[in-house]
Design an enzyme around this catalytic site. Structure first.
Site, PDB file in Angstrom:
ATOM      1  N   HIS A 290       0.842  -1.183   0.000  1.00 11.52           N
ATOM      2  CA  HIS A 290       0.000   0.000   0.000  1.00 11.52           C
ATOM      3  C   HIS A 290       0.884   1.242   0.000  1.00 11.52           C
ATOM      4  CE1 HIS A 290      -3.380  -2.466   2.138  1.00 11.52           C
ATOM      5  NE2 HIS A 290      -3.507  -2.528   0.817  1.00 11.52           N
ATOM      6  N   LEU A 456       3.063   2.060   3.413  1.00 10.75           N
ATOM      7  CA  LEU A 456       2.216   1.952   4.591  1.00 10.75           C
ATOM      8  C   LEU A 456       2.469   0.627   5.306  1.00 10.75           C
ATOM      9  CD1 LEU A 456      -0.178   3.288   6.249  1.00 10.75           C
ATOM     10  CD2 LEU A 456       0.843   4.601   4.423  1.00 10.75           C
ATOM     11  N   TYR A 457       3.598  -0.025   4.982  1.00  6.59           N
ATOM     12  CA  TYR A 457       4.113  -1.172   5.750  1.00  6.59           C
ATOM     13  C   TYR A 457       3.291  -2.436   5.585  1.00  6.59           C
ATOM     14  CZ  TYR A 457       5.344   3.226   8.136  1.00  6.59           C
ATOM     15  OH  TYR A 457       5.702   4.527   8.419  1.00  6.59           O
ATOM     16  N   HIS A 458       2.734  -2.671   4.395  1.00  2.65           N
ATOM     17  CA  HIS A 458       1.845  -3.814   4.206  1.00  2.65           C
ATOM     18  C   HIS A 458       2.262  -4.700   3.032  1.00  2.65           C
ATOM     19  CE1 HIS A 458      -1.288  -0.826   6.019  1.00  2.65           C
ATOM     20  NE2 HIS A 458      -0.560  -1.403   6.967  1.00  2.65           N
ATOM     21  N   PRO A 459       3.514  -5.157   2.971  1.00  3.96           N
ATOM     22  CA  PRO A 459       3.916  -6.001   1.847  1.00  3.96           C
ATOM     23  C   PRO A 459       3.325  -7.403   1.954  1.00  3.96           C
ATOM     24  CG  PRO A 459       5.695  -5.881   3.443  1.00  3.96           C
ATOM     25  CD  PRO A 459       4.631  -4.923   3.916  1.00  3.96           C
TER      26      PRO A 459
END
Length: 529
Positions: A290, A456-459
């Protein structure tokens, strides 16, 4: 020798360690490259960005992103008990029903929304109580925010004046709208997966937790995983697994470990002189995230979180109140930027603080920030090996903003951020741009987004489950082509859910625990429409 060796004590690993050791006859080893979660800053919600590039962080970054002015984008990942749940912003979002139904329709039987809802509820201890969508009594504390920041209320008023409708529960019947986020906290303190799942199980005699051990490769006997080799302070260690090795390293480290262990595309492994154990064409591909861009303003007055780390506020935090209980991203919501979308394409996060330079530099004054992230990205990246040395960082390219639909979403989302700033409820605080596009033209907004975009740290997605030739794991999360090996973490998600990914990973791991134990999965239930 253990029954199960779990590699990685992040959100998924902590869940599995707890659930598998509920059977006293099963011996489990949980191995974590980082240390214990004893740093006080982990448990102070407002301090999460102070952990970036610390010993608690893998400190990854992309290579030069081709659609973001060849910038390298910083990618924090938790390297500590609790993994990224120990350093994240604690927003409790599950995603949209459409996300999981899409998984099921793509060949991931048993992973639809109605299949996962029982696991979301099982994991949850929501202070609002139990209903058709929420649970109580589970390990994971879910609470309303306690900081009571007046700027957050002002932003919500402005967003509603702009035209976004209030939504009291993004995890209920509908995701669209704006409101305050619920957070994974208990009494104003972080409720990481380690706090929620691991610490309550630490005294079980059948659970062993090893910290500061980086796993270098999975060990195989023929085509069966039989353990893992690791290193701690120069000492080589081996751990045997009689039943299974379960990899829980996340979307960057899990594919890296599989490739280091000989699972991947043969020509790439052979180039690095890694012996091929099994061909897997999709390892490291399908990387999704994201991406976020927005606005940062200085304000008149002293209502923000700037300077909040005081003795007085620390005392208030210990009593479960005050500004240090803030998760920083206190409010936000979901919107559709154009007609014809079946679900939101952007998500907003508002912070009563100047969150700038990817959170790596402290602010030098009071301010506010809010951004729009693309929650249904079509751009795809990859994780690859640059070295056969297991301690070398993986090569990561997200290809942020490669797809024109992502460009359209980010431009529209940032424009919405700018228009919310014009509403009286926030404008009266005397907003002075610190980072914002110079105009609302598509060209200026896109230039700003390329220059200021951050994760946004959502891989997710790099060991995706499914049935096609690029699927790395099957619907039971077993690695295809070998035996005795599973991957359980965000990397198995075929596509990224619309929203923050910690709650989905925990629900995924809850269901995986049943699959590993051979327990009939919880019965699918249909929530009220």
């Amino acid at each position: 020798m253990y029954d199960y060796v779990i590699v990685g004590a992040g959100s998924a690993g902590c869940v599995l360690a707890n659930r598998l050791t509920e059977d006293p006859d099963v011996k489990v080893l949980l191995v974590e490259a980082g240390g214990p979660d004893t740093n006080d800053l982990i448990h102070i919600p407002a301090a999460f960005s102070t952990l970036f590039r610390s010993s608690c962080d893998w400190d990854h970054s992309t290579l030069h992103e081709p659609h973001c002015h060849d910038r390298r984008v910083y990618l924090p990942r938790g390297r500590v008990l609790g993994g990224s749940s120990s350093i994240n912003a604690m927003v409790y979002i599950r995603g949209n029903r459409a996300d999981y139904d899409e998984w099921a329709a793509s060949g991931c039987e048993g992973w639809g929304y109605d299949d996962l809802l029982p696991y979301f509820k099982r994991s949850e201890d929501n202070e609002r109580g139990e209903d058709a969508y929420h649970g109580t009594g589970g390990p994971l504390a879910v609470s309303d925010g306690r900081s009571g920041n007046t700027l957050t209320a002002a932003w919500l008023e402005a967003a509603e004046a702009y035209g976004l409708k209030p939504n009291a529960d993004f995890n209920g019947a509908s995701q669209d709208g704006i409101g305050r986020y619920q957070v994974t906290q208990r009494n104003g303190m972080r409720a990481s997966a380690s706090v929620a799942y691991l610490h309550p199980a630490m005294d079980r005699p059948n659970l062993t937790v090893e910290t500061h051990v980086q796993i270098l490769k999975i060990l195989f006997d023929g085509g069966r995983a039989v353990g893992a080799a690791g290193e701690r302070l120069g000492e080589l260690l081996e751990f045997g697994a009689e039943r299974e090795v379960i990899v829980c390293g996340g979307a960057y480290n899990s594919p890296q470990l599989l490739m280091l262990s000989g699972i991947g595309r043969p020509n790439e492994l052979e180039d690095l002189q890694i012996e091929v154990v099994a061909e897997s064409l999709g390892v490291g591909l399908n990387l999704q995230d994201h991406p976020n861009s927005g606005v940062v303003y200085a304000i008149e007055g002293e209502d923000s979180l700037f300077g909040a780390m005081t003795d007085e506020n620390l005392a208030a935090w210990q009593a479960g109140s005050g500004p240090l209980t803030s998760n920083v991203a206190e409010a936000g919501g979901f919107a559709r930027t154009r007609e014809g979308l079946d679900a939101p394409d952007v998500q907003f996060h508002f912070a009563p603080a100047r969150f700038q330079e990817e959170g790596l530099l402290p602010a030098d004054g009071h301010g506010v920030s809010w951004g729009a992230c693309i929650v249904k990205p079509k751009s795809r990246g990859f994780v690859a090996l640059g070295s056969p040395d297991p301690t070398a960082k993986p090569l990561i390219v997200h290809n942020y903003l490669e797809h024109p639909d992502d460009v359209a979403s980010i431009v529209a989302g940032v424009r919405m951020c700018m228009e919310i700033a014009q509403q009286e409820a926030v404008a009266r605080h005397g907003l002075t741009p610190v980072f914002a596009p110079p105009s609302t033209s598509d060209e200026d907004i896109l230039e700003h987004a390329r220059h200021r975009l951050q994760t946004l740290y959502h891989p997710v997605g790099t060991c995706k489950m499914g049935t096609d030739e690029l699927a790395v794991v099957d619907a039971d999360l077993r690695v295809r082509g070998v035996e005795g090996l599973r991957v359980v973490d965000a990397s198995v998600m075929p596509s990224v859910p619309r929203g923050n990914t910690n709650a989905p990973v925990i629900a995924l791991a809850e269901r995986a625990a049943d699959l590993v134990r051979g327990i009939e999965p919880a019965r699918a239930e249909v929530a009220a429409a």
